[in-house]
Design an enzyme around this catalytic site. Structure first.
Site, mmCIF file in Angstrom:
data_model
loop_
_atom_site.group_PDB
_atom_site.id
_atom_site.type_symbol
_atom_site.label_atom_id
_atom_site.label_comp_id
_atom_site.label_asym_id
_atom_site.label_seq_id
_atom_site.Cartn_x
_atom_site.Cartn_y
_atom_site.Cartn_z
ATOM 1 N N CYS A 29 -7.184 0.788 21.274
ATOM 2 C CA CYS A 29 -8.025 0.190 20.231
ATOM 3 C C CYS A 29 -9.515 0.413 20.532
ATOM 4 C CB CYS A 29 -7.707 -1.302 20.161
ATOM 5 S SG CYS A 29 -8.911 -2.307 19.290
ATOM 6 N N CYS A 32 -11.658 -2.728 20.685
ATOM 7 C CA CYS A 32 -11.357 -3.503 21.890
ATOM 8 C C CYS A 32 -12.139 -2.948 23.082
ATOM 9 C CB CYS A 32 -9.863 -3.476 22.189
ATOM 10 S SG CYS A 32 -8.832 -4.081 20.828
#
Length: 106
Positions: A29, A32
């Protein structure tokens, strides 16, 4: 480094802890990865909370149960009760995460 969740049993146990914030994330991600450098500072600034990293791919069943459809996402628990969630697919800033954590104790 944020502690990583090891099992569903551990999730249930930690959920019932005094103050726990679960961060739902994944290695792939990009949003993230962007917040990763600020996480140690957040943990240091909020020592009253236990921060737990939940790998979305490893614990997809927990994500489904908790209605986590976007990452990174945060859910706060206090003594077994959900006290707040910051769940969206949007990139999160340090200020937004701090505001969320501060809102948990209000």
């Amino acid at each position: 480094m944020m502690e990583k969740l090891q099992s569903k049993e551990q999730f249930e146990q930690l959920k019932n802890g005094e103050r726990t914030i679960f961060m739902f994330s994944a290695d792939w991600c990009p949003d993230c990865r962007v917040i990763e450098p600020i996480l140690p500072g957040l943990e240091a600034d909020f020592p009253e909370y236990e921060f737990i990293y939940v790998d979305r791919d490893e614990f997809i069943d927990i994500c489904q149960e908790m209605d986590i459809f976007g990452i990174p996402s945060f859910i706060g628990f206090h003594d077994g009760q959900e006290v707040g969630r910051f769940v969206s697919k949007d990139r999160k800033t340090r200020d937004e995460i701090e505001d969320f954590i501060n809102s948990l104790s209000a």
